[in-house]
Structures are given as structure tokens and as C-alpha cells.
Design an enzyme around this catalytic site. Structure first.
Site, PDB file in Angstrom:
ATOM      1  N   LEU A  94       1.107  -1.184   0.017  1.00  0.00           N
ATOM      2  CA  LEU A  94       0.096   0.064  -0.042  1.00  0.00           C
ATOM      3  C   LEU A  94       0.864   1.329   0.179  1.00  0.00           C
ATOM      4  O   LEU A  94       2.035   1.359   0.267  1.00  0.00           O
ATOM      5  CB  LEU A  94      -0.959   0.014   1.152  1.00  0.00           C
ATOM      6  CG  LEU A  94      -1.768  -1.345   1.171  1.00  0.00           C
ATOM      7  CD1 LEU A  94      -2.290  -1.567   2.709  1.00  0.00           C
ATOM      8  CD2 LEU A  94      -2.957  -1.049   0.352  1.00  0.00           C
ATOM      9  N   PRO A  95       0.203   2.349  -0.508  1.00  0.00           N
ATOM     10  CA  PRO A  95       1.283   3.633  -0.510  1.00  0.00           C
ATOM     11  C   PRO A  95       1.802   4.077   0.599  1.00  0.00           C
ATOM     12  O   PRO A  95       2.800   4.786   0.558  1.00  0.00           O
ATOM     13  CB  PRO A  95       0.047   4.499  -1.187  1.00  0.00           C
ATOM     14  CG  PRO A  95      -0.963   3.759  -1.766  1.00  0.00           C
ATOM     15  CD  PRO A  95      -0.946   2.548  -0.825  1.00  0.00           C
ATOM     16  N   THR A 125       6.067   0.922   2.106  1.00  0.00           N
ATOM     17  CA  THR A 125       7.107   1.570   2.750  1.00  0.00           C
ATOM     18  C   THR A 125       6.359   2.510   3.514  1.00  0.00           C
ATOM     19  O   THR A 125       5.581   3.473   3.032  1.00  0.00           O
ATOM     20  CB  THR A 125       8.009   2.266   1.628  1.00  0.00           C
ATOM     21  OG1 THR A 125       8.454   1.306   0.710  1.00  0.00           O
ATOM     22  CG2 THR A 125       9.091   2.919   2.519  1.00  0.00           C
ATOM     23  N   LYS A 200      14.869   0.679   4.063  1.00  0.00           N
ATOM     24  CA  LYS A 200      14.231   0.836   2.868  1.00  0.00           C
ATOM     25  C   LYS A 200      14.466   2.836   2.779  1.00  0.00           C
ATOM     26  O   LYS A 200      14.579   3.008   2.008  1.00  0.00           O
ATOM     27  CB  LYS A 200      12.819   0.575   2.949  1.00  0.00           C
ATOM     28  CG  LYS A 200      12.072   1.120   1.606  1.00  0.00           C
ATOM     29  CD  LYS A 200      12.547   0.783   0.346  1.00  0.00           C
ATOM     30  CE  LYS A 200      11.831   1.271  -0.908  1.00  0.00           C
ATOM     31  NZ  LYS A 200      10.458   1.047  -0.950  1.00  0.00           N
TER      32      LYS A 200
END
Length: 326
Positions: A94-95, A125, A200
Site C-alpha cells: 500500500l502507498p 514503505t 528501505k
């Protein structure tokens, strides 16, 4: 006797691991894997699981994404809760943090119908603290949560060449790694829940800095009269070599199959990079870490979003610099 005891323990562990591997490969007792979030990254990832013979039950807020997956053979449901009711193995992609929180803890979220013994892998992320909180809430439901954000972009998602940075229980990593290798080529255990996210956002801060630097250098070299392909070739065989130059060059025409050569369409959106840089600055503040280039990159990408470039690939920074130099 001791030797037989430890040998027996090792055999039992190996058998448990083998069974876990097989369960991930075939889904749980339902025979399905859940997948929530079918965008530019999640869609190709889900497709690669299906190419490996897995049966999927999927959900996305966009009807067209669901229609495409249904045509490909996936079962489509109306909410994350329905996914969780159908399977104990779920991947989310998901965003932003708010989307993950909603998908897991909302009224029709995963945790509202999570089954005992479920395992959730979140490849979004997001803020490390949100991952930790989701893991704690999953634990209360008798489930396990791992953060496993990815690197490599849309091309790597399509080609199953992603890098996964995994945070979570060490005991869960072997079966998780084998499962994730269906969608990637490199799977790294970073530590406890949240460390995958930490890796990340550090990586993406570096990526943004490199992309800006590559764009500046390419633009200056071209304005000095150098051919773009020649200049990129020099960079890519010299000390300035980096992924932003040798794989994802921001100058149109240097490479054919990258966003810069299709008017910066597709790829990794500028708005998403701005979001990741915001996460990096939040982490830098929380850890009292000085990141002058990271801060500069953050400001540049935030400005680009305000200028309406949010949906363009993040390599559009080259075009912006080129236009500013006229």
C-alpha cells in the site's frame, strides 16, 4: 543420548521449516494467499505469485485493478476483512502509513477477522513505528506480522527481481524468504520488526540524492556539448557510476525501457519519493541524525509535487533542472 536428542531437535526443526515452506507455496489450508494492494508494484507482484501456481484472494480500492486480477484467475473480495477470513497468509502493498493502518485496523480491516496463526507480510514503505504497532496488534490476535519493503522499481516487480528487506521473527524468515523469492531475487533479514522499513527509507534517501546528482551532472555535461549517451557511458565505467545512471538514467534517449524515454510516465512516482524522503527526515529527527543532502532532496521533491509533477516518475528531476537552466 545427548547427540540423539539434539539430532532429533534439528530434524524436527528442519521438518517444521519444510512444512512452512510448503504452506507458503500452496497457501494455508484454504489453498490461497491473500494480496491487498494491486497498484504499480503490488499488481505485478501478485501476478508473479500466480505464475508460480499460487491461488490468490485479492482486494484493492480500485475496481479496474480487481477486474484485471479476476480475469487472471484470482478470487476478488470486497474488503481486507474478507481476505483475512479466507486465508491465514496475506501480503499487503500500500502507498502510505495511513493506508496500512486502515487496511489492518479499520472497521473492515484485516485484524477484524484475522485467524489464529495468521502471518502478514507488509511490503509497503511506511514509518517503522507503524510497522511495530501493527505487529503488536497482530500479536494480540494470535498472528505474526513482518515488514518487508522492496527496492527495484516497477521493472523489477514485473521481472520478479525485487530486493526485500525483512523485519520480524528470525524463526519466520526461512519460509518467508522462499515465498518472497517468487517475487524477487534478493531477500535480506534486517532484524526485528521495523528494521526492514529502516533499511528501505535509508536506501531511498540515497537513491533520491543519487538521482538528483546524476541529473545535475548529465544536464551540465550536455550543456557543455557532450552527447548524452557518451556522457552516460563515461559515468557508467567511471567513479561516478550509480544505479540512477547505469540502469535508470534520467535523460531521455539514453536507455529505451525507462520512464525518462516515455515522458516520465510509469515507474516510481515523484509523490511516492517525496513521501519516502519525508519518512527519512522524520527518522533523522527522531535519531538526531544530520542529513543535509537528504533534507535538500526532501525539499526538492516536495516542491516538485507542489508543481504538479507528483504522478511523474521521480527521474523527472532531470527535466526540471533542464528547464530551469534555460
Amino acid at each position: 543420548l545427548a547427540a540423539r536428542f539434539y539430532s532429533s531437535r534439528s530434524t524436527c526443526f528442519a521438518l517444521r521449516t519444510l512444512v512452512a515452506h510448503r504452506r507458503w507455496k500452496s497457501g494455508d489450508s484454504s489453498g490461497q494467499i491473500g494480496f491487498i494492494g494491486l497498484g504499480n508494484m503490488g499488481g505485478p507482484m501478485a501476478e508473479n505469485l500466480m505464475k508460480n501456481g499460487l491461488k490468490l484472494v485479492v482486494y484493492d480500492v480500485m475496481p479496474d485493478k480487481l477486474a484485471a486480477m479476476k480475469s487472471a484467475g484470482a478470487d476478488v473480495v470486497a474488503s481486507p476483512a474478507e481476505v483475512a477470513a479466507r486465508t491465514k497468509k496475506i501480503v499487503t502493498m500500500l502507498p502510505e502509513s495511513s493506508h496500512v493502518e486502515s487496511a489492518y485496523t479499520g472497521d473492515n480491516g484485516i485484524l477484524s477477522s484475522a485467524q489464529q496463526g495468521s502471518v502478514f507480510i507488509d511490503s509497503s514503505t511506511i514509518e517503522p513505528a507503524v510497522s511495530v504497532r501493527m505487529a503488536q496488534m497482530a500479536e494480540q490476535k494470535g498472528a505474526k506480522y513482518l515488514d518487508a519493503p522492496v527496492s527495484g522499481g516497477v521493472g523489477a516487480a514485473k521481472d520478479a527481481k525485487l530486493t526485500f528487506m525483512v523485519g520480524g521473527d528470525q524463526d519466520l524468515f526461512p519460509p518467508t524468504k522462499e515465498f518472497l523469492m517468487m517475487m524477487g531475487k534478493n531477500v535480506v533479514h534486517c532484524g526485528a520488526v521495523g528494521t526492514g522499513q529502516a533499511a528501505k527509507i535509508a536506501n531511498n534517501m540515497l537513491l533520491a540524492i543519487c538521482m538528483i546528482g546524476t541529473s545535475e551532472a548529465m544536464n551540465m555535461g550536455i550543456r557543455l556539448g557532450l552527447d548524452p549517451k557518451l556522457l552516460a557511458g563515461i559515468f557508467n565505467t567511471s567513479s561516478g557510476r550509480c544505479w540512477a545512471s547505469d540502469t535508470y538514467n534520467p535523460c531521455p534517449g539514453v536507455f529505451e525501457n525507462v520512464p525518462s524515454s516515455r515522458d516520465y510516465e510509469g515507474g516510481f512516482g515523484t509523490a511516492l519519493m517525496a513521501k519516502d524522503l519525508r519518512l527519512a527526515q522524520s527518522a533523522a529527527k527522531a535519531t538526531s541524525t544530520t542529513t543535509p543532502l537528504g533534507l535538500a532532496a526532501h525539499d526538492i521533491y516536495q516542491d516538485m509535487v507542489k508543481e504538479g509533477l507528483g504522478k511523474k516518475d521521480f527521474s523527472v528531476i532531470f527535466k526540471k533542472l533542464q528547464e530551469a537552466s534555460k
